[in-house]
Design a protein around this motif. Structure first.
Motif, PDB file in Angstrom:
ATOM      1  N   THR B 246      70.691   5.431  -9.694  1.00 14.13           N
ATOM      2  CA  THR B 246      71.697   4.483 -10.161  1.00 14.13           C
ATOM      3  C   THR B 246      73.053   4.854  -9.552  1.00 14.13           C
ATOM      4  N   PRO B 247      74.040   3.986  -9.684  1.00 11.60           N
ATOM      5  CA  PRO B 247      75.383   4.331  -9.195  1.00 11.60           C
ATOM      6  C   PRO B 247      75.924   5.578  -9.899  1.00 11.60           C
ATOM      7  N   LEU B 248      75.485   5.827 -11.158  1.00  7.81           N
ATOM      8  CA  LEU B 248      75.994   6.969 -11.927  1.00  7.81           C
ATOM      9  C   LEU B 248      75.521   8.295 -11.341  1.00  7.81           C
ATOM     10  N   GLU B 249      74.415   8.257 -10.591  1.00  7.73           N
ATOM     11  CA  GLU B 249      73.887   9.482  -9.960  1.00  7.73           C
ATOM     12  C   GLU B 249      74.202   9.513  -8.476  1.00  7.73           C
ATOM     13  N   SER B 250      75.007   8.570  -8.019  1.00  7.85           N
ATOM     14  CA  SER B 250      75.267   8.439  -6.580  1.00  7.85           C
ATOM     15  C   SER B 250      76.746   8.514  -6.248  1.00  7.85           C
ATOM     16  N   GLY B 251      77.534   9.031  -7.199  1.00  8.00           N
ATOM     17  CA  GLY B 251      78.975   9.125  -6.954  1.00  8.00           C
ATOM     18  C   GLY B 251      79.669   7.775  -6.953  1.00  8.00           C
ATOM     19  N   LEU B 252      79.004   6.780  -7.551  1.00  6.25           N
ATOM     20  CA  LEU B 252      79.549   5.428  -7.499  1.00  6.25           C
ATOM     21  C   LEU B 252      79.822   4.849  -8.888  1.00  6.25           C
ATOM     22  N   ALA B 253      79.982   5.737  -9.874  1.00  7.71           N
ATOM     23  CA  ALA B 253      80.259   5.270 -11.239  1.00  7.71           C
ATOM     24  C   ALA B 253      81.523   4.409 -11.268  1.00  7.71           C
ATOM     25  N   TRP B 254      82.465   4.709 -10.361  1.00  6.34           N
ATOM     26  CA  TRP B 254      83.724   3.948 -10.331  1.00  6.34           C
ATOM     27  C   TRP B 254      83.526   2.481  -9.951  1.00  6.34           C
ATOM     28  N   THR B 255      82.368   2.153  -9.401  1.00  3.06           N
ATOM     29  CA  THR B 255      82.138   0.751  -9.013  1.00  3.06           C
ATOM     30  C   THR B 255      81.462  -0.054 -10.128  1.00  3.06           C
ATOM     31  N   VAL B 256      81.134   0.614 -11.240  1.00  8.24           N
ATOM     32  CA  VAL B 256      80.490  -0.100 -12.344  1.00  8.24           C
ATOM     33  C   VAL B 256      81.566  -0.556 -13.333  1.00  8.24           C
ATOM     34  N   ALA B 257      81.648  -1.852 -13.549  1.00  6.70           N
ATOM     35  CA  ALA B 257      82.644  -2.393 -14.484  1.00  6.70           C
ATOM     36  C   ALA B 257      81.994  -2.544 -15.858  1.00  6.70           C
ATOM     37  N   GLY B 267      70.792  -4.693 -14.658  1.00 10.94           N
ATOM     38  CA  GLY B 267      70.809  -3.233 -14.652  1.00 10.94           C
ATOM     39  C   GLY B 267      71.716  -2.647 -15.718  1.00 10.94           C
ATOM     40  N   ARG B 268      72.513  -3.470 -16.387  1.00  6.74           N
ATOM     41  CA  ARG B 268      73.488  -2.940 -17.349  1.00  6.74           C
ATOM     42  C   ARG B 268      72.824  -2.114 -18.452  1.00  6.74           C
ATOM     43  N   HIS B 269      71.772  -2.696 -19.005  1.00  8.37           N
ATOM     44  CA  HIS B 269      71.108  -2.029 -20.126  1.00  8.37           C
ATOM     45  C   HIS B 269      70.612  -0.631 -19.708  1.00  8.37           C
ATOM     46  N   ALA B 270      69.996  -0.566 -18.536  1.00 10.04           N
ATOM     47  CA  ALA B 270      69.476   0.723 -18.048  1.00 10.04           C
ATOM     48  C   ALA B 270      70.607   1.728 -17.825  1.00 10.04           C
ATOM     49  N   LEU B 271      71.728   1.261 -17.283  1.00  9.92           N
ATOM     50  CA  LEU B 271      72.859   2.166 -17.041  1.00  9.92           C
ATOM     51  C   LEU B 271      73.431   2.680 -18.363  1.00  9.92           C
ATOM     52  N   GLU B 272      73.498   1.811 -19.365  1.00  9.30           N
ATOM     53  CA  GLU B 272      74.028   2.234 -20.668  1.00  9.30           C
ATOM     54  C   GLU B 272      73.146   3.299 -21.299  1.00  9.30           C
ATOM     55  N   GLU B 273      71.851   3.088 -21.174  1.00  6.51           N
ATOM     56  CA  GLU B 273      70.914   4.095 -21.709  1.00  6.51           C
ATOM     57  C   GLU B 273      71.083   5.425 -21.001  1.00  6.51           C
ATOM     58  N   ARG B 275      73.686   6.536 -19.455  1.00  7.45           N
ATOM     59  CA  ARG B 275      74.986   7.127 -19.787  1.00  7.45           C
ATOM     60  C   ARG B 275      74.929   7.821 -21.153  1.00  7.45           C
ATOM     61  N   GLU B 276      74.218   7.197 -22.080  1.00 10.89           N
ATOM     62  CA  GLU B 276      74.101   7.795 -23.422  1.00 10.89           C
ATOM     63  C   GLU B 276      73.280   9.080 -23.398  1.00 10.89           C
ATOM     64  N   GLN B 277      72.240   9.092 -22.585  1.00  8.98           N
ATOM     65  CA  GLN B 277      71.396  10.292 -22.500  1.00  8.98           C
ATOM     66  C   GLN B 277      72.143  11.473 -21.892  1.00  8.98           C
ATOM     67  N   GLY B 278      73.076  11.186 -21.003  1.00  6.14           N
ATOM     68  CA  GLY B 278      73.863  12.238 -20.364  1.00  6.14           C
ATOM     69  C   GLY B 278      73.044  13.058 -19.385  1.00  6.14           C
ATOM     70  N   GLU B 279      73.500  14.268 -19.067  1.00 10.55           N
ATOM     71  CA  GLU B 279      72.796  15.153 -18.126  1.00 10.55           C
ATOM     72  C   GLU B 279      72.524  14.445 -16.802  1.00 10.55           C
ATOM     73  N   LEU B 280      73.523  13.747 -16.305  1.00 17.06           N
ATOM     74  CA  LEU B 280      73.324  12.999 -15.071  1.00 17.06           C
ATOM     75  C   LEU B 280      73.472  13.882 -13.847  1.00 17.06           C
TER      76      LEU B 280
END
Lengths: 131, 365
Positions: B246-257, B267-273, B275-280
């Motif tokens: 995901t963008p969160l594991e690719s240095g691209l979290a800044w591109t997710v609004a 993909g929003r739902h998957a990204l939220e999950e 993010r909540e789990q953490g340990e990215l």
């Protein structure tokens, strides 16, 4: 084939060249074809003085911007000189593969091995096969 | 024999070494990749990027569609000509592609997506566009040139149509201008330098190419494009990101609004999950003090025994040392070990970019 290929040198299938000097030692480098294929060279790792190397043993490394390639010793012997200028100027291999860009010299532990190396003509055939 | 861009003959004439690049016959370099790299950092170079895919989207619901299709939010685009960088995700949050979207008017946007992902992208976009009645048109009739470097602006100017010159010269970064749907110029790029990307018909592309070369702009191949983009700290699709991350594991979290929170995007739902789990997993920049070159797929060992890997690595012609991007297990690191040809070498963690506007962004001591 636009690359330079001196007649008085011997060659290997792995793209090294070998020059037998008057005193019986040999100088080794990589061919014009090899430097052309690798592109701009940026890093060279050479063997150490006094190191004993065997035929076809990896004993050095050249890295270009895009790829790394092992250097195999074409014959066995003792390393008696390294071209340390290449540490800071690896691009000499690109600009002068057969002269300023030589890699190392060694003292062979027998001279019969030279017979197994390729002539310029035989090396040309290898290049043509590789396409 | 691969596909050829409209400028193939120009590459041959310029002495290009041609390679296969995802089915395209493209120039790798025109003699020396290093010289081309320095040319862009110090002056100006031109890249043929016509292999990239230009897609025009039109329709009354195109804004609504793009707010659903992309992880970044095009609601931010309120001035015609403004551009936005975004990932396009699948339902699992994996990155299908990264792209630039240009806002032309409320019923028309232009996307520029990668070459290697063309078929997948077109099929996905068409499928998603249908319920919104958005027309998807690939513009394979157009060529695309990138002109990059500190002198790019001045040297591009005479090659532009007279009626477009004043607007282009006044463009702010990440804005575009165009005339009569013929010549489209975005002040965007991939090198960390000032520059422009020009989308235009074949004949005009050949004319512009020749005008640029006559003005002293040098042609630049894919080899230097890669070292320039990595120095600029920009991700490459297929290397630093793909469908498995995901963008969160690719240095691209800044591109997710994330806001507004009621915007539903694929993909929003998957990204939220996630993010909540953490340990990215984290993406970091690496520099190698020792001599040697970082390459993609080399293993990176972190403190505590975990391992990651280099996603992109190269020799940095500007810095004179090797640089890379790596994906590592969750954590904060200062130093790691990289395994290069059976040797473990220390690499220092840095924050990309490595080079911007010709200057080193990291301390080299």
């Amino acid at each position: 084939m636009s690359e330079e290929l001196p007649d008085d040198l011997k060659y290997t299938k792995t793209h090294e060249w070998v020059r037998v000097e008057e005193d019986g030692t040999v100088t080794i480098g990589i061919t014009d074809h090899a430097q052309e294929t690798l592109g701009d060279l940026v890093f060279v790792e050479l063997p150490t003085l006094g190191q004993l190397v065997a035929v076809e043993e990896p004993c050095g490394l050249v890295e270009s911007v895009k790829a790394a390639a092992d250097i195999f010793s074409p014959i066995s012997g003792e390393i008696i000189a390294c071209n340390n200028k290449l540490i800071n100027e690896p691009e000499l291999i690109n600009s002068s593969p057969y002269e300023e860009g030589w890699l190392f010299k060694l003292k062979p532990d027998g001279d019969s091995q030279l017979i197994d190396l390729l002539t310029a003509e035989e090396y040309t055939e290898v290049l043509e096969t590789e396409g | 024999m691969g596909k050829k861009t409209f400028l193939y003959e120009q590459h041959r004439q310029a002495g290009a070494k041609i390679i296969d690049f995802h089915g395209w016959d493209m120039p790798l370099h025109y003699g020396s990749q290093l010289n081309e790299h320095h040319q862009v950092r110090r002056d100006a170079g031109v890249f043929d990027i016509s292999h990239m895919t230009v897609i025009d989207l039109t329709g009354q619901r195109v804004r609504e569609f793009l707010r659903y299709l992309l992880a970044n939010d095009i609601a931010r685009l309120t001035t015609p000509g403004k551009a936005l960088y975004s990932c396009m995700l699948n339902e699992q949050g994996g990155i299908l592609d990264d792209l630039i979207v240009y806002y032309q008017n409320d019923n028309q946007f232009r996307l520029v997506v990668n070459a290697a992902t063309r078929d997948k992208d077109l099929s996905w976009i068409n499928q998603q566009a249908e319920p919104f009645a958005v027309q998807v048109k690939e513009r394979d009739d157009l060529a695309m040139l990138a002109i990059q470097g500190p002198q790019a602006r001045e040297k591009l100017k005479p090659g532009l149509p007279a009626n477009l010159q004043p607007t282009v010269m006044a463009l702010a970064p990440f804005y575009a201008a165009w005339n009569n749907d013929e010549v489209f110029v975005g002040r965007t790029g991939y090198t960390g330098e000032d520059g422009f990307e020009v989308i235009l018909p074949e004949q005009l592309a050949v004319t512009l190419w020749e005008a640029l070369l006559a003005a002293g702009v040098k042609p630049i191949g894919l080899g230097a494009r890669d070292t320039l983009r990595l120095e600029a700290g920009m991700n490459l699709y297929g290397a630093d990101m793909d469908e498995n991350y995901t963008p969160l594991e690719s240095g691209l979290a800044w591109t997710v609004a994330w806001s507004p929170t009621d915007r539903d995007f694929i993909g929003r739902h998957a990204l939220e999950e996630q993010r909540e789990q953490g340990e990215l997993r984290v993406m970091v920049g690496l520099i190698l003090r020792n001599q040697g070159v970082l390459r993609a797929q080399q293993t990176v060992q972190v403190e505590g025994g975990g391992t990651g890997y280099i996603t992109s690595g190269t020799f940095s012609p500007t810095l004179g040392i090797s640089i890379g991007l790596a994906r590592l297990p969750a954590g904060i690191y200062e130093k790691v070990m990289v395994v290069i040809r059976n040797k473990s070498l220390f690499a220092q963690i840095v924050k990309p970019p490595f080079v911007r506007r010709g200057k080193a962004c990291i301390e080299l001591n």
